[in-house]
Design a protein around this motif. Structure first.
Motif, PDB file in Angstrom:
ATOM      1  N   ARG A 131       0.815  -1.217   0.000  1.00  0.00           N
ATOM      2  CA  ARG A 131       0.000   0.000   0.000  1.00  0.00           C
ATOM      3  C   ARG A 131       0.850   1.269   0.000  1.00  0.00           C
ATOM      4  NH1 ARG A 131      -3.059  -3.663   3.042  1.00  0.00           N
ATOM      5  NH2 ARG A 131      -5.214  -3.922   2.278  1.00  0.00           N
ATOM      6  N   TRP A 134       0.967   3.698  -3.098  1.00  0.00           N
ATOM      7  CA  TRP A 134       0.081   4.850  -3.303  1.00  0.00           C
ATOM      8  C   TRP A 134       0.785   6.140  -2.880  1.00  0.00           C
ATOM      9  CZ3 TRP A 134      -3.907   4.247  -6.291  1.00  0.00           C
ATOM     10  CH2 TRP A 134      -4.613   3.039  -6.314  1.00  0.00           C
ATOM     11  N   SER A 199      -4.181  -4.297  -5.321  1.00  0.00           N
ATOM     12  CA  SER A 199      -5.369  -4.185  -4.478  1.00  0.00           C
ATOM     13  C   SER A 199      -6.554  -4.927  -5.090  1.00  0.00           C
ATOM     14  CB  SER A 199      -5.715  -2.709  -4.272  1.00  0.00           C
ATOM     15  OG  SER A 199      -6.895  -2.555  -3.518  1.00  0.00           O
TER      16      SER A 199
END
Length: 248
Positions: A131, A134, A199
């Protein structure tokens, strides 16, 4: 040892990449018509064209990030990665040679294929960030705005405007070249594509793996052969426009 692990292509990602290919082809056709004086457009300053270029490159790089997410998800090994990477790098060199022939004063030395070749390696190495991709993408996209302020404050940063370093993207002015896709901000788009792909594959795999409508299958076909199409379409378009110009 050869990487023989089976892989599967996802039609939805291929179709999205094919849409970028189709859009790029239309854009380049208009560019060629302008170059041979069939139309008169300003591809370097008119927002109608500059924003299209930004959108096309963004879609390409986002799809490249999605593709890397799929490769990592499927356990693609480094040998297969390097084989594909070598094809991209070789095509980038051919683009440099071809553009030097047509535009000797503004030839392409770090265009979209050159950028993708470098970004693919970075994306592959940083895949475990998860993550955090991002955030990394957001920082990369914002970096050029910070670069302008940094250049104004520290003149010594002028070195980043030279051909030796301007491929990084930490610049205060764009170099004179027909195509320029530096690491900053574009690495951020590929990172976002990879983050989105990982994701989706983890939480909503059906959105990536699902079937496509028959009308979209030609786009999926184009997306599967995107590198070949990229290399062939401009010589074909330029040849056709030159032929038309000869009979004008």
């Amino acid at each position: 040892m050869p990487d023989s692990r089976p892989t599967r292509r996802f039609d939805r990602i291929d179709a999205l990449r094919g849409a970028a290919i189709a859009w790029m082809t239309a854009y380049h056709f208009a560019f060629d018509l302008d170059h041979f004086r069939f139309i008169r457009e300003d591809f370097h300053r008119d927002p109608f064209w500059t924003w299209q270029r930004t959108a096309i490159v963004s879609l390409f790089l986002f799809c490249a990030g999605l593709g890397q997410a799929v490769a990592v998800h499927q356990g693609q090994g480094w040998p297969r990665f390097w084989r594909r990477w070598a094809q991209v790098a070789a095509c980038a060199l051919l683009v440099t040679l071809g553009s030097w022939f047509m535009f000797p004063r503004s030839f392409i030395y770090f265009g979209v294929l050159h950028g993708i070749a470098v970004m693919l390696v970075v994306a592959r190495v940083t895949a475990p960030w998860g993550r955090w991709l991002w955030l990394a993408g957001a920082l990369a996209i914002a970096a050029p705005f910070a670069a302008r302020a940094a250049h104004a404050a520290w003149p010594a940063l002028e070195v980043f405007n030279t051909p030796l370093l301007n491929w990084l993207g930490w610049i205060s002015r764009k170099p004179v070249t027909e195509d320029y896709v530096p690491l900053l901000p574009w690495m951020g788009v590929m990172w976002w594509g990879m983050a989105a792909g990982r994701s989706l594959l983890r939480e909503r795999a059906a959105l990536v793996q699902g079937e496509i409508a028959p009308v979209l299958r030609p786009l999926a076909w184009m997306g599967r052969w995107s590198l070949s199409w990229y290399m062939v379409h401009q010589p074909v378009l330029i040849g056709l426009v030159m032929l038309a110009a000869a009979f004008r």
